[in-house]
Design a protein around this motif. Sequence first.
Motif, short mmCIF file in Angstrom:
data_model
loop_
_atom_site.label_atom_id
_atom_site.label_comp_id
_atom_site.label_asym_id
_atom_site.label_seq_id
_atom_site.Cartn_x
_atom_site.Cartn_y
_atom_site.Cartn_z
N SER A 8 -4.03 8.42 -11.07
CA SER A 8 -4.86 7.38 -11.23
C SER A 8 -4.26 6.29 -10.76
CB SER A 8 -5.55 7.35 -12.56
OG SER A 8 -4.62 7.30 -13.37
N GLU A 9 -3.06 5.98 -10.85
CA GLU A 9 -2.19 4.86 -10.41
C GLU A 9 -2.15 4.30 -9.17
OE1 GLU A 9 2.19 3.03 -10.97
OE2 GLU A 9 1.90 5.05 -11.42
N VAL A 10 -2.62 3.16 -8.80
CA VAL A 10 -2.59 2.44 -7.46
C VAL A 10 -1.45 1.68 -7.28
CG1 VAL A 10 -3.72 0.98 -5.95
CG2 VAL A 10 -5.10 2.67 -7.29
N ILE A 11 -0.51 1.89 -6.50
CA ILE A 11 0.78 1.22 -6.34
C ILE A 11 0.66 0.07 -5.16
CG2 ILE A 11 3.29 1.36 -5.85
CD1 ILE A 11 3.00 4.17 -6.64
N THR A 12 0.70 -1.19 -5.76
CA THR A 12 0.54 -2.26 -4.43
C THR A 12 1.92 -2.79 -4.17
OG1 THR A 12 -1.35 -2.90 -5.31
CG2 THR A 12 -0.27 -4.59 -3.96
N THR A 13 2.15 -2.87 -2.85
CA THR A 13 3.37 -3.12 -2.23
C THR A 13 3.48 -3.90 -0.97
OG1 THR A 13 5.76 -2.48 -1.89
CG2 THR A 13 3.93 -0.98 -0.88
N ASP A 14 4.45 -4.48 -0.39
CA ASP A 14 4.22 -5.03 1.14
C ASP A 14 4.69 -3.96 2.03
OD1 ASP A 14 4.33 -7.76 -0.12
OD2 ASP A 14 6.60 -7.69 -0.62
N VAL A 15 5.46 -3.09 1.91
CA VAL A 15 5.68 -2.14 3.00
C VAL A 15 5.70 -0.86 2.49
CG1 VAL A 15 6.97 -1.43 5.08
CG2 VAL A 15 7.07 -3.68 4.23
N ALA A 16 4.96 -0.06 3.02
CA ALA A 16 4.92 1.43 2.68
C ALA A 16 5.87 2.18 3.81
CB ALA A 16 3.66 2.23 2.81
N ILE A 17 6.98 2.99 3.39
CA ILE A 17 7.79 3.47 4.44
C ILE A 17 7.95 5.13 4.07
CG2 ILE A 17 10.38 3.76 5.12
CD1 ILE A 17 11.01 0.97 3.59
N VAL A 39 7.64 0.75 -0.81
CA VAL A 39 7.66 1.93 -1.53
C VAL A 39 7.96 3.25 -0.50
CG1 VAL A 39 5.81 3.80 -2.32
CG2 VAL A 39 5.57 1.26 -3.08
N VAL A 40 8.81 3.89 -0.93
CA VAL A 40 9.06 5.02 0.10
C VAL A 40 8.43 6.47 -0.34
CG1 VAL A 40 11.23 6.18 0.94
CG2 VAL A 40 11.29 3.74 0.15
N ILE A 41 8.08 7.11 0.59
CA ILE A 41 7.29 8.41 0.51
C ILE A 41 8.13 9.33 1.19
CG2 ILE A 41 5.25 9.62 0.41
CD1 ILE A 41 3.78 6.81 0.53
N ASP A 42 8.26 10.57 0.76
CA ASP A 42 9.07 11.65 1.37
C ASP A 42 8.52 13.01 1.00
OD1 ASP A 42 11.71 11.75 3.35
OD2 ASP A 42 11.40 13.49 2.28
N ALA A 43 8.27 13.94 1.75
CA ALA A 43 8.08 15.35 1.45
C ALA A 43 9.31 16.02 0.74
CB ALA A 43 7.26 15.97 2.80
N LEU A 44 10.23 15.74 1.10
CA LEU A 44 11.44 16.52 0.21
C LEU A 44 11.62 15.72 -1.04
CD1 LEU A 44 14.21 16.51 3.18
CD2 LEU A 44 12.56 18.37 2.41
N ASP A 45 12.32 16.58 -1.97
CA ASP A 45 12.45 16.48 -3.38
C ASP A 45 13.75 15.66 -3.66
OD1 ASP A 45 14.41 18.34 -3.23
OD2 ASP A 45 13.54 19.67 -4.70
N ARG A 118 0.60 -4.08 2.84
CA ARG A 118 0.28 -5.01 4.19
C ARG A 118 0.75 -4.15 5.28
NH1 ARG A 118 -0.34 -10.33 2.97
NH2 ARG A 118 -1.58 -10.38 1.03
N ALA A 119 1.82 -3.31 5.30
CA ALA A 119 2.41 -3.06 6.67
C ALA A 119 3.10 -1.35 6.33
CB ALA A 119 3.38 -3.58 7.21
N VAL A 120 2.99 -0.58 7.57
CA VAL A 120 3.69 0.82 7.36
C VAL A 120 4.68 0.98 8.23
CG1 VAL A 120 2.93 3.27 7.61
CG2 VAL A 120 1.42 1.68 6.44
N ILE A 121 5.70 1.60 7.76
CA ILE A 121 6.78 1.82 8.59
C ILE A 121 6.79 3.57 8.64
CG2 ILE A 121 9.36 1.86 8.99
CD1 ILE A 121 9.32 -0.81 8.10
N VAL A 122 6.99 4.22 9.79
CA VAL A 122 7.10 5.64 9.78
C VAL A 122 8.34 5.75 10.30
CG1 VAL A 122 6.14 7.56 10.79
CG2 VAL A 122 4.47 5.90 10.36
N ALA A 123 8.93 6.55 9.42
CA ALA A 123 10.54 6.67 9.36
C ALA A 123 10.87 8.17 9.17
CB ALA A 123 11.45 5.84 8.65
N ALA A 124 9.88 9.00 9.88
CA ALA A 124 9.86 10.31 9.31
C ALA A 124 10.69 11.27 10.15
CB ALA A 124 8.28 10.82 9.66
N GLY A 125 11.67 10.82 10.79
CA GLY A 125 12.51 11.85 11.45
C GLY A 125 11.84 12.51 12.73
N CYS A 126 11.98 13.88 12.48
CA CYS A 126 11.16 14.66 13.34
C CYS A 126 9.78 15.23 13.05
CB CYS A 126 11.95 15.98 13.66
SG CYS A 126 13.60 15.43 14.60
#
Length: 346
Positions: A8-17, A39-45, A118-126
């Motif tokens: 239920s939490e909404v995280i507000t940030t400047d850049v989502a990576i 905020v950094v999001i990754d599929a790996l643990d 506000r902005a998104v950076i996609v740094a998802a490698g391959c």
Amino acid sequence: MGLESSMSEVITTDVAIIGAGPVGLFAVFEAGMLGMKAVVIDALDALGGQCTALYPEKPIYDIPGHPAIDGQGLIGQLEIQAAPFAPYYLLDQQVTHLGTQEAGFRLRTSKGAVVEARAVIVAAGCGAFGPNRPPLDGLEAYEEAKTVQYLVRRREDYRDKKIVIAGGGDSAVDWALSLVEVAESVSLVHRRPKFRAAPESLRKLDDLAKAGAVDLVVPYQLDGLEGDGGILNGVRVATLDGQKRVIPADVLLPFYGLAMTLGPIADWGLGLDHNHIAVEQRNSATSVPGIFAIGDIATYPGKLKLILSGFAEAAAAAHAIHPLVFPDKVLHFEYSTTRGVPTAAQ
């Protein structure tokens, strides 16, 4: 530093990576140096992307200032470098939805976390990646018990164990050469006598095989697993003409490469070019205003797929994002030697 959020939490940030590999982590630093939260999001643990998944203990030789540094060491240093800016990490989850809103973007993850940026950076490698799994009966139970593994995080975990490695490429050969120093035994299974690895590695492998330190099981391929409740005690192998044998084993490491896909990124309208995201070289901007792509997933004429190229792209993207986050604030470029490292609270 957060590691996960409630549904239920909404995280507000400047850049989502999106992506916690070396380039994504350096983007945290570059954004932080300009006063922006991430905020950094990754599929790996775990942090590190392919550095952690594929070569945590193998040396990298082309990082400036480091004649040699292993993948895990590089990630550790980048995590320390990013730490003053208090990034929020959402690990073991994938971005499943990205939509626009008046103040930027709204992202939702596979675990239900919601991020507004506000902005998104996609740094998802391959892109999203996972191992090519051998088609063996009952494989899932051994995966859950971690007696079948697809990556080596720490060599010491294999001390005094009987290891069977399957594959014929660099990963299989390199880990055979490395684990022979700590394991009770190492067997290398490949469907043909010829391996696809560096000549010097093959010379070392041949020497170890002649000395009896590594058992080259060729020409064989995986045929089955023997054990109980996911606890492995043997790997069954077979030749194409039906000859079979069982290799005593505590752990099987199949190295058959990675299956890579862009996943949901492919549906975001980012202007794809052969499964890469086309960007402007000067600032890493994609075809969607406010979304940037850096590192291996980004492409432009003359692109070099090097970590150091991704570092430069991270810096350019952060500077391009600054006016989106602070539209009324003029950015005066300063060297880090002049400014120092500000904290997230400044």
